[in-house]
Design a protein around this motif. Sequence first.
Motif, PDB file in Angstrom:
ATOM      1  N   TYR A   1       0.838  -1.205   0.000  1.00 25.03           N
ATOM      2  CA  TYR A   1       0.000   0.000   0.000  1.00 25.03           C
ATOM      3  C   TYR A   1       0.871   1.252   0.000  1.00 25.03           C
ATOM      4  CZ  TYR A   1      -3.738   3.272   1.202  1.00 25.03           C
ATOM      5  OH  TYR A   1      -4.640   4.311   1.191  1.00 25.03           O
ATOM      6  N   PHE A   2       1.902   1.256   0.853  1.00 25.04           N
ATOM      7  CA  PHE A   2       2.708   2.465   1.009  1.00 25.04           C
ATOM      8  C   PHE A   2       3.888   2.572   0.041  1.00 25.04           C
ATOM      9  CE2 PHE A   2       0.646   2.310   5.218  1.00 25.04           C
ATOM     10  CZ  PHE A   2       0.052   3.564   5.185  1.00 25.04           C
ATOM     11  N   PHE A   3       4.310   1.479  -0.569  1.00 21.95           N
ATOM     12  CA  PHE A   3       5.480   1.542  -1.452  1.00 21.95           C
ATOM     13  C   PHE A   3       5.183   1.103  -2.881  1.00 21.95           C
ATOM     14  CE2 PHE A   3       7.294   1.104   2.823  1.00 21.95           C
ATOM     15  CZ  PHE A   3       8.033   2.266   2.859  1.00 21.95           C
ATOM     16  N   THR A   4       4.776  -0.137  -3.065  1.00 27.08           N
ATOM     17  CA  THR A   4       4.651  -0.690  -4.412  1.00 27.08           C
ATOM     18  C   THR A   4       3.589   0.016  -5.248  1.00 27.08           C
ATOM     19  OG1 THR A   4       5.240  -2.840  -3.476  1.00 27.08           O
ATOM     20  CG2 THR A   4       4.380  -2.819  -5.725  1.00 27.08           C
ATOM     21  N   PHE A   5       2.417   0.241  -4.677  1.00 23.77           N
ATOM     22  CA  PHE A   5       1.291   0.772  -5.436  1.00 23.77           C
ATOM     23  C   PHE A   5       0.856   2.156  -4.979  1.00 23.77           C
ATOM     24  CE2 PHE A   5       0.854  -3.906  -5.584  1.00 23.77           C
ATOM     25  CZ  PHE A   5       1.006  -4.084  -6.948  1.00 23.77           C
ATOM     26  N   LYS A   6       1.728   2.888  -4.288  1.00 22.27           N
ATOM     27  CA  LYS A   6       1.347   4.198  -3.737  1.00 22.27           C
ATOM     28  C   LYS A   6       0.900   5.178  -4.816  1.00 22.27           C
ATOM     29  CE  LYS A   6       5.940   6.129  -3.791  1.00 22.27           C
ATOM     30  NZ  LYS A   6       7.089   6.551  -3.080  1.00 22.27           N
ATOM     31  N   ASP A   7       1.513   5.117  -5.989  1.00 20.54           N
ATOM     32  CA  ASP A   7       1.129   6.035  -7.064  1.00 20.54           C
ATOM     33  C   ASP A   7      -0.075   5.530  -7.848  1.00 20.54           C
ATOM     34  OD1 ASP A   7       2.535   3.897  -8.147  1.00 20.54           O
ATOM     35  OD2 ASP A   7       3.337   5.079  -9.792  1.00 20.54           O
TER      36      ASP A   7
END
Length: 133
Positions: free
Chosen positions: A57-63
């Motif tokens: 949630y916070f790194f891989t797909f944050k954008d």
Amino acid sequence: MPKLLKQFLTFAAVGLCGTGIQYLVLWLGVEFLTMKAALASGIGYLLGSVANYLLNYFFTFKDQHGQKSHREAAAKFYTIAGLGWLLNTALMVLFVEYLHWAYWPAQLLTTAIGLVWNFAGSRWWAFRHPASA
């Protein structure tokens, strides 16, 4: 590097945390608690999924998720993870109980299959921003 490949590699790297948790529980369960490999693997999968959700949630797909709430993203992520858990456990039963494989090779193959399942579901459904649908 293409965005999809970069995202997959990040997903796989993040997944090492959850996989480490799963493998630790598998090893402890089988070697010290005399649990069946499928049960220990399933418990480890559930515990590792918590770390995987937060890191993705916070790194891989944050954008990609934009303003998607944790409630929506987590519900979708855990739907994918739940189906992945069923797949993981069923494959471990098949490989270890019925085909009599050693539990480590069985878990490694099962992990590779699960990686593809979890990435596809996470990228194209759980964390997908509604505007990109």
